[in-house]
Design an enzyme around this catalytic site. Structure first.
Site, mmCIF file in Angstrom:
data_model
loop_
_atom_site.group_PDB
_atom_site.id
_atom_site.type_symbol
_atom_site.label_atom_id
_atom_site.label_comp_id
_atom_site.label_asym_id
_atom_site.label_seq_id
_atom_site.Cartn_x
_atom_site.Cartn_y
_atom_site.Cartn_z
ATOM 1 N N CYS A 174 0.612 -1.222 0.072
ATOM 2 C CA CYS A 174 0.027 -0.122 0.098
ATOM 3 C C CYS A 174 0.854 1.187 0.109
ATOM 4 O O CYS A 174 0.111 2.372 -0.394
ATOM 5 C CB CYS A 174 -0.858 -0.070 1.157
ATOM 6 S SG CYS A 174 -2.284 -1.159 0.954
ATOM 7 N N SER A 281 -1.735 -1.331 14.090
ATOM 8 C CA SER A 281 -1.412 -0.590 12.823
ATOM 9 C C SER A 281 -1.660 0.951 12.916
ATOM 10 O O SER A 281 -1.086 1.727 12.516
ATOM 11 C CB SER A 281 -1.821 -1.384 11.494
ATOM 12 O OG SER A 281 -3.297 -1.301 11.433
ATOM 13 N N GLY A 318 -5.496 3.529 4.244
ATOM 14 C CA GLY A 318 -5.377 2.091 4.624
ATOM 15 C C GLY A 318 -6.519 1.589 5.430
ATOM 16 O O GLY A 318 -6.848 0.248 5.492
ATOM 17 N N GLY A 319 -7.363 2.184 6.004
ATOM 18 C CA GLY A 319 -8.640 1.820 6.612
ATOM 19 C C GLY A 319 -9.107 2.983 7.359
ATOM 20 O O GLY A 319 -8.634 4.045 7.624
ATOM 21 N N ARG A 320 -10.177 3.004 7.775
ATOM 22 C CA ARG A 320 -10.909 3.998 8.466
ATOM 23 C C ARG A 320 -10.183 4.368 9.942
ATOM 24 O O ARG A 320 -10.027 5.573 10.128
ATOM 25 C CB ARG A 320 -12.514 3.633 8.816
ATOM 26 C CG ARG A 320 -13.212 4.901 9.937
ATOM 27 C CD ARG A 320 -14.489 4.340 10.242
ATOM 28 N NE ARG A 320 -15.205 5.187 10.936
ATOM 29 C CZ ARG A 320 -16.413 4.932 11.262
ATOM 30 N NH1 ARG A 320 -17.399 3.979 11.171
ATOM 31 N NH2 ARG A 320 -17.217 5.861 11.993
ATOM 32 N N ALA A 321 -9.788 3.451 10.818
ATOM 33 C CA ALA A 321 -9.131 3.488 11.955
ATOM 34 C C ALA A 321 -7.608 4.414 11.676
ATOM 35 O O ALA A 321 -7.529 5.238 12.349
ATOM 36 C CB ALA A 321 -8.968 2.219 12.787
#
Length: 403
Positions: A174, A281, A318-321
């Site tokens: 990514c 992460s 990479g993601g919401r969090a």
């Protein structure tokens, strides 16, 4: 002529050659193109499709858990190069761990360069110059490793000239959207007149698999990743009236976060690409991102801004969090990640292609709103790639006035 004076003369010649080979200006993004495969899957019904296509509908509780995961992702839809009928031909792929790498390769090896070429055609058309003027090709993917490699196949599909200088970036994950921009900067600035075609193309079928109660990491991956390709034309010293400079790549740096190798890692097996992601992460990235930002500013002699809200932002989703924690750590206003969250909602996480999509989303929205620059009306901004390692790519961008 003495040997000493002869050596001095040769040194002057070498320095003259070196200077002549290098561009005068900064590497600049001049065109962007994107492409999707044809199949669209709404996120709110993806769990139904996924458990049906993988013959896992009997795993009722696991399906409920997966559905909850999907609905927390802040993804609205994703694109894939497969549908349910296609997957019926590959029960080994839709299992959890049956040997399936040959079949995955047979799909990805032709599919990746083909999708990348679609995005490249759009970027070349926007650029407005003949494809014969492309001097370098940088191709990036995390699937379909083969020889001749995807850069060769993409160049062949596009009909690029046979002496194009090709580079293939495989299996970086990514953060690699930032990596290819760093490569493009070096190539454009060190080769006078160079025009670099950058292509990122990703197909998730390399890691698609059925759900397993003991390996929720893969379920999380299946809830996040989508297929897509994006392309850029990058060059220095744009031709006025012919080329359209948008973003100058002022500085590009890579950083490995110490002792974080196990936070995100992927491994190619006979059953395809296996995905592992620690719950740490988001915290690992958010705790280290500011140091990367400070470093990139200081490396070009600039004082980092006191308020990070003064910049435009292109972080990899990479993601919401991850987005939420980086936003909180840097005290950013919610609208600062608008372009990134829009792409995440519209397409999911497309690995290396994502940040190029976000660059495209930002410049289009800026034009639609009549802002002064391609960077949401601001002059300076940053592009961030996060991925295995943990590796961070930090790109300092200077946005030019809208044309």
């Amino acid at each position: 002529m003495s040997s000493l004076s002869n050596a001095s003369h040769l040194m002057e010649d070498v320095q003259g050659i070196r200077k002549a080979q290098r561009a005068d200006g900064t590497a600049t993004v001049m065109a962007i193109g994107t492409a999707h495969p044809p199949h669209i899957f709404p996120q709110d019904t993806y769990a139904d499709f996924y458990f049906r296509a993988t013959n896992s509908e009997h795993k009722v509780e696991l399906k409920k858990k997966f559905d909850r995961i999907c609905k927390k992702t802040m993804i609205g839809k994703r694109y894939f190069n497969y549908d349910e009928e296609f997957l019926k031909k590959y029960p080994n792929i839709t299992s959890f761990d049956e040997p399936s790498l040959n079949d995955r390769q047979d799909i990805c090896v032709p599919g990746v360069p083909a999708l990348g070429a679609e995005a490249a055609v759009k970027a070349i058309a926007e650029w407005g110059r003949p494809k014969s003027e492309i001097t370098h090709l940088v191709f990036c993917t995390s699937c379909g490793v083969d020889m001749p490699s995807a850069d060769f196949q993409c160049a062949k599909l596009l009909g690029l000239r046979t002496n194009v200088n090709k580079y293939c970036v495989y299996m970086q994950g990514c953060y690699a959207g930032g990596t290819v921009m760093r490569y493009a900067k070096d190539l454009a600035e060190n080769n006078r007149g160079a025009r670099v075609l950058v292509v990122c193309a990703e197909l998730t079928i390399i890691g698609l698999r059925g759900p397993n109660e003991s390996h929720l990491d893969n379920a999380i991956g299946n809830s996040l990743f989508g297929d897509g390709a994006a392309a850029l034309i990058v060059g220095s010293d744009p031709i006025i009236g012919v080329e359209k400079p948008m973003f100058e790549i002022v500085c590009a740096k890579q950083t490995v976060i110490p002792n974080s190798e196990d936070v995100i890692h992927l491994h190619m097996r006979e059953a395809g690409l296996m995905f592992y992601m620690s719950k740490d992460s988001p915290e690992t990235i958010s705790n280290n991102v500011e140091a990367c930002l400070v470093d990139v500013f200081k490396s070009v002699g600039m004082t980092p801004p006191e308020d990070w809200n003064s910049l435009f932002w292109i972080p990899h989703p990479g993601g919401r969090a991850i987005l939420d924690q980086v936003e909180a750590k840097l005290k950013l206003r919610p609208e600062k990640f608008r372009a990134t969250r829009t792409v995440l909602w519209d397409c999911g996480n497309m690995v290396s292609a994502c940040v190029l999509y976000i660059l495209d989303e930002m410049r289009r929205k800026s034009a639609d709103e009549g802002l002064e620059t391609y960077g949401e009306g601001l002059e300076w901004g940053v592009l961030l790639g996060f991925g295995p390692g943990m590796t961070v790519e930090t790109i300092l961008l200077h946005s030019l006035p809208l044309m």
